[in-house]
Design an enzyme around this catalytic site. Structure first.
Site, PDB file in Angstrom:
ATOM      1  N   HIS A  78      80.827  50.849  97.331  1.00  0.00           N
ATOM      2  CA  HIS A  78      79.958  52.176  97.613  1.00  0.00           C
ATOM      3  C   HIS A  78      78.902  51.892  98.745  1.00  0.00           C
ATOM      4  O   HIS A  78      79.059  52.338  99.945  1.00  0.00           O
ATOM      5  CB  HIS A  78      79.255  52.869  96.426  1.00  0.00           C
ATOM      6  CG  HIS A  78      78.540  54.005  97.041  1.00  0.00           C
ATOM      7  ND1 HIS A  78      79.034  55.373  97.230  1.00  0.00           N
ATOM      8  CD2 HIS A  78      77.115  54.059  97.037  1.00  0.00           C
ATOM      9  CE1 HIS A  78      78.383  56.192  97.612  1.00  0.00           C
ATOM     10  NE2 HIS A  78      76.907  55.558  97.385  1.00  0.00           N
TER      11      HIS A  78
ATOM     12  N   LYS B  69      69.137  62.017  87.859  1.00  0.00           N
ATOM     13  CA  LYS B  69      70.523  62.192  87.446  1.00  0.00           C
ATOM     14  C   LYS B  69      71.244  61.137  86.774  1.00  0.00           C
ATOM     15  O   LYS B  69      71.127  60.010  86.876  1.00  0.00           O
ATOM     16  CB  LYS B  69      71.451  62.017  88.919  1.00  0.00           C
ATOM     17  CG  LYS B  69      70.671  63.189  89.912  1.00  0.00           C
ATOM     18  CD  LYS B  69      71.921  63.355  91.165  1.00  0.00           C
ATOM     19  CE  LYS B  69      71.439  64.567  92.069  1.00  0.00           C
ATOM     20  NZ  LYS B  69      72.187  64.503  93.142  1.00  0.00           N
TER      21      LYS B  69
ATOM     22  N   ARG C 119      66.760  67.633 101.040  1.00  0.00           N
ATOM     23  CA  ARG C 119      67.086  66.694 100.241  1.00  0.00           C
ATOM     24  C   ARG C 119      68.670  66.349 100.737  1.00  0.00           C
ATOM     25  O   ARG C 119      69.187  65.179 100.558  1.00  0.00           O
ATOM     26  CB  ARG C 119      67.323  67.222  98.938  1.00  0.00           C
ATOM     27  CG  ARG C 119      67.506  66.136  98.006  1.00  0.00           C
ATOM     28  CD  ARG C 119      67.237  66.470  96.554  1.00  0.00           C
ATOM     29  NE  ARG C 119      67.698  65.969  95.487  1.00  0.00           N
ATOM     30  CZ  ARG C 119      67.447  66.246  93.996  1.00  0.00           C
ATOM     31  NH1 ARG C 119      66.483  67.273  93.749  1.00  0.00           N
ATOM     32  NH2 ARG C 119      67.769  65.438  92.938  1.00  0.00           N
TER      33      ARG C 119
ATOM     34  N   ASN D   5      72.132  62.416 102.217  1.00  0.00           N
ATOM     35  CA  ASN D   5      73.643  62.222 102.301  1.00  0.00           C
ATOM     36  C   ASN D   5      73.982  61.606 103.816  1.00  0.00           C
ATOM     37  O   ASN D   5      75.123  61.247 103.945  1.00  0.00           O
ATOM     38  CB  ASN D   5      74.186  63.507 102.138  1.00  0.00           C
ATOM     39  CG  ASN D   5      74.088  64.198 100.972  1.00  0.00           C
ATOM     40  OD1 ASN D   5      74.150  63.517  99.892  1.00  0.00           O
ATOM     41  ND2 ASN D   5      74.096  65.439 100.864  1.00  0.00           N
TER      42      ASN D   5
ATOM     43  N   ARG E 208      70.168  66.491  70.923  1.00  0.00           N
ATOM     44  CA  ARG E 208      69.603  67.564  72.090  1.00  0.00           C
ATOM     45  C   ARG E 208      68.684  67.140  73.068  1.00  0.00           C
ATOM     46  O   ARG E 208      67.918  67.582  73.655  1.00  0.00           O
ATOM     47  CB  ARG E 208      69.010  68.654  71.379  1.00  0.00           C
ATOM     48  CG  ARG E 208      70.270  69.877  70.939  1.00  0.00           C
ATOM     49  CD  ARG E 208      69.545  71.089  70.991  1.00  0.00           C
ATOM     50  NE  ARG E 208      70.830  71.973  70.225  1.00  0.00           N
ATOM     51  CZ  ARG E 208      70.744  72.031  69.102  1.00  0.00           C
ATOM     52  NH1 ARG E 208      69.693  71.948  68.379  1.00  0.00           N
ATOM     53  NH2 ARG E 208      71.753  72.925  68.550  1.00  0.00           N
TER      54      ARG E 208
ATOM     55  N   GLU F 296      71.548  51.368 100.661  1.00  0.00           N
ATOM     56  CA  GLU F 296      70.699  52.523 100.169  1.00  0.00           C
ATOM     57  C   GLU F 296      69.340  52.496 100.776  1.00  0.00           C
ATOM     58  O   GLU F 296      68.632  53.614 101.150  1.00  0.00           O
ATOM     59  CB  GLU F 296      70.498  52.647  98.730  1.00  0.00           C
ATOM     60  CG  GLU F 296      69.596  53.698  97.950  1.00  0.00           C
ATOM     61  CD  GLU F 296      70.561  55.115  98.127  1.00  0.00           C
ATOM     62  OE1 GLU F 296      71.693  55.074  98.486  1.00  0.00           O
ATOM     63  OE2 GLU F 296      70.036  56.183  97.682  1.00  0.00           O
TER      64      GLU F 296
ATOM     65  N   LYS G 156      61.890  58.359  98.371  1.00  0.00           N
ATOM     66  CA  LYS G 156      63.166  59.130  97.797  1.00  0.00           C
ATOM     67  C   LYS G 156      62.406  60.271  96.985  1.00  0.00           C
ATOM     68  O   LYS G 156      62.677  61.544  96.940  1.00  0.00           O
ATOM     69  CB  LYS G 156      64.115  58.372  96.844  1.00  0.00           C
ATOM     70  CG  LYS G 156      65.131  59.238  96.410  1.00  0.00           C
ATOM     71  CD  LYS G 156      66.393  58.225  95.538  1.00  0.00           C
ATOM     72  CE  LYS G 156      67.219  59.391  94.976  1.00  0.00           C
ATOM     73  NZ  LYS G 156      68.109  58.552  93.828  1.00  0.00           N
TER      74      LYS G 156
ATOM     75  N   HIS H 196      77.196  59.274 103.869  1.00  0.00           N
ATOM     76  CA  HIS H 196      77.858  59.599 102.839  1.00  0.00           C
ATOM     77  C   HIS H 196      79.171  60.595 103.100  1.00  0.00           C
ATOM     78  O   HIS H 196      80.208  60.101 102.376  1.00  0.00           O
ATOM     79  CB  HIS H 196      77.146  60.211 101.926  1.00  0.00           C
ATOM     80  CG  HIS H 196      76.306  59.207 100.928  1.00  0.00           C
ATOM     81  ND1 HIS H 196      75.315  58.539 101.548  1.00  0.00           N
ATOM     82  CD2 HIS H 196      76.331  58.730  99.685  1.00  0.00           C
ATOM     83  CE1 HIS H 196      74.759  57.699 100.605  1.00  0.00           C
ATOM     84  NE2 HIS H 196      75.407  57.866  99.641  1.00  0.00           N
TER      85      HIS H 196
ATOM     86  N   HIS I  18      81.895  58.424 101.870  1.00  0.00           N
ATOM     87  CA  HIS I  18      82.946  58.735 100.560  1.00  0.00           C
ATOM     88  C   HIS I  18      84.351  58.667 101.137  1.00  0.00           C
ATOM     89  O   HIS I  18      85.121  58.343 100.444  1.00  0.00           O
ATOM     90  CB  HIS I  18      82.480  60.029 100.151  1.00  0.00           C
ATOM     91  CG  HIS I  18      81.385  59.917  99.377  1.00  0.00           C
ATOM     92  ND1 HIS I  18      80.658  60.920  99.082  1.00  0.00           N
ATOM     93  CD2 HIS I  18      80.941  59.160  98.219  1.00  0.00           C
ATOM     94  CE1 HIS I  18      79.659  60.881  98.013  1.00  0.00           C
ATOM     95  NE2 HIS I  18      79.766  59.743  97.878  1.00  0.00           N
TER      96      HIS I  18
ATOM     97  N   GLU J 107      67.544  71.228  96.044  1.00  0.00           N
ATOM     98  CA  GLU J 107      68.693  70.873  96.808  1.00  0.00           C
ATOM     99  C   GLU J 107      68.914  71.930  97.834  1.00  0.00           C
ATOM    100  O   GLU J 107      70.174  72.223  98.074  1.00  0.00           O
ATOM    101  CB  GLU J 107      70.010  70.198  96.216  1.00  0.00           C
ATOM    102  CG  GLU J 107      69.546  69.091  95.209  1.00  0.00           C
ATOM    103  CD  GLU J 107      70.779  68.255  95.035  1.00  0.00           C
ATOM    104  OE1 GLU J 107      71.659  67.917  95.756  1.00  0.00           O
ATOM    105  OE2 GLU J 107      71.018  68.126  93.516  1.00  0.00           O
TER     106      GLU J 107
END
Lengths: 365, 365
Positions: free
Chosen positions: B260, B139, B237, B241, B117, B181, B223, B244, B248, B233
């Site tokens: 990427h 993340k 935020r 993107n 956990r 980035e 960031k 992106h 993507h 978000e």
């Protein structure tokens, strides 16, 4: 409706009552485009259509099932459920509804915890134990070959819907698990609740909705108070381990032939005997505890074939111990736990544990 | 040392510098009885022994490896790593150290998130991109056949240790990912940082430690500011993107043959062209952006063979869109993003996207 306030999280409602499943759709946020109803195949057969129809009036619903039984509460089942969610194109705005006993709420809650980094979930427990466990604490997870609940996380539900009318279909061991847990709450925190459980024992065993409802509500309240008073599991929260040091040992030694609830019942009986040996608890209260256990159809003695020394040894495998020394939380009377110099949990000499085990085995008549 | 303050969580330190790996043991809590060092086999070969020796001076260490490559960032690898932790008897008081690039920090951080956990973890990124990504946002996760990072959670590290001397062993695509980035952060938030990146482009491509260090520090700061200003978000935020939506689509269409970082570089070039078409951005700033991209060794045009209509179609598969309409965040000048009536993200007509794609393809010379 009980409001549960997790530490550092948002409060959520636990609605409980006879027939409240009808209100399940109101617990789904209006903007939610897709609900995944997760149930085991047995519960799905009994309650799946009704739950799906209720939810379908609100939004798109996918019913996803897995084979019933703790043996399926695994990482492999979690992955299969996730793959079903992807196949059904459930997005980050989806929501999981877990309909079932503790296996389902643990498993489906864990699926929700990590699906696209977490989607909300609503618990609809169909057993006494799941009603209490899924409502407070947010513990979700799966079993591994190394032990139960070893992979998981904390993911509080958005809401809990406890319809005591759904409890009619329980297997016996699930009733025992729930009743043992509830009696534990009473011993920990509330002598009035203890008397009420004793008084309602017959109705509880029969799963009479009214009796189940009052007990579930009081147990959720007690557990919620304990958990929110000690969110970091520093001290007080350990009282919830009453009966579990011996209980886990007996469960392990029986190779899980003795259900968790029955093992914890025996554990409470033995640990109360330990408290007596240490002159923390009166003989009268030990006797009252055993009367209540028996009234609820629960055992008070380890199986005669289980040697006290073997049980003692098995306690060393308890994951809550420190450096292999198991620790105990012990009552000082019905409704109140004892604190020692190091807090609620304490070590106990082997001689005292052995003596208590023998005492409990002797009272099996 | 940068202090990062996650929303509703505890602040943690990001230490960055040349040779700071030597300070890794100081980031481990004194009482921690067992550290699991997780690395892919390639990174383990280069840095494993040193990291293990450093940690072993502090506590018990197990080095656990998995095969290098994004293709191994899966639920199956997670399960294998967990089984190794159980076999090594890592308890709830254990700690994970993730040593490697983004695959490793994502995967090992996710292992830590659900092991018993949740156990704490320390990130030791060895790539530019992982240094920024693992430091802020928490993340963690794994890929599935349905897409990248689709199973995961938010689990902030206890600390991050960025030793820019470790960056020497990067593969080219990892350098591109990091530089793209960083340039994105500059365009979003800081014209001075943009100039600094342009100025240091040669050193950055060579992974000169001093150049890497200033860039990593500024990117982590930006960031961190963006994420803490918009923890849920909601709006701001989304500026992260930038590049992106088109990026993507190009990554998908190339079947991931285009890395990427290169895809996002092309995405920034095209999306800046969209901003020009909409008269949000000046032609001079578009040109400066492309100069910087080229200086950092990054592409500015979609492959000629990729038809604009196909790219447009692929944008509809973006998971951040609403009802299939992709959304864009667009710069109004270098260092500042534009806000529209609905916030930072906006829909753009197909005609404008197509025109921008053609414009970018034409400038490929």
């Amino acid at each position: 409706v009980i409001q549960v306030q997790p530490a550092g999280g948002r409060a959520y409602p636990v609605i409980a009552g006879a027939g409240v499943l009808a209100h399940l759709p109101e617990l789904i946020p209006p903007a939610c485009p897709h609900v995944v109803l997760i149930a085991d195949d047995q519960v799905a057969r009994v309650h799946g259509d009704r739950a799906r129809e209720l939810l379908a009036a609100r939004t798109r619903v996918s019913l996803v099932t897995f084979p019933a039984g703790e043996v399926h509460k695994t990482r492999a089942t979690k992955e299969k459920l996730e793959d079903r969610l992807f196949a059904e194109q459930v997005g980050r705005d989806g929501l999981v509804v877990a309909l079932g006993g503790g296996v389902t709420t643990d498993l489906a809650g864990f699926v929700a915890a990590t699906y696209q980094r977490g989607v909300p979930w609503v618990a609809v427990p169909t057993t006494l134990l799941a009603a209490v466990d899924a409502s407070v604490g947010g513990k979700v997870g799966v079993d591994t070959p190394w032990g139960k609940n070893l992979i998981g996380s904390i993911h509080h539900p958005l809401a809990v819907c406890i319809d005591v009318d759904l409890f009619q279909t329980l297997a016996g061991s699930e009733v025992h698990n729930g009743l043992a847990e509830m009696l534990k709450h009473a011993v920990i925190a509330d002598p009035g609740y203890f008397d009420a459980l004793l008084h309602a024992a017959h109705d509880l065993i029969q799963l009479t909705p009214a009796a189940c409802l009052s007990a579930v509500v009081r147990s959720v309240e007690i557990k919620s108070e304990v958990v929110s008073a000690d969110p970091l599991e520093r001290d007080l929260r350990q009282v919830l381990n009453f009966g579990h040091t011996i209980g886990h040992a007996i469960e392990l030694l029986s190779d899980f032939a003795i259900s968790h609830g029955r093992a914890v019942a025996i554990g409470m009986s033995v640990e109360a005997a330990i408290a007596c040996q240490l002159q923390l608890l009166s003989a009268a209260d030990l006797s009252r505890l055993r009367t209540a256990l028996r009234a609820l159809g629960l055992p008070v003695s380890p199986p005669v074939a289980m040697v006290a020394g073997a049980i003692l040894q098995a306690t060393a495998r308890d994951k809550k111990g420190r450096q292999g020394r198991p620790r105990y939380v012990l009552p000082r009377r019905i409704g109140e736990m004892s604190t020692g110099p190091a807090g609620y949990a304490r070590e106990v000499s082997d001689a005292v544990v052995i003596a208590a085990l023998h005492e409990a085995q002797a009272c099996s008549a």
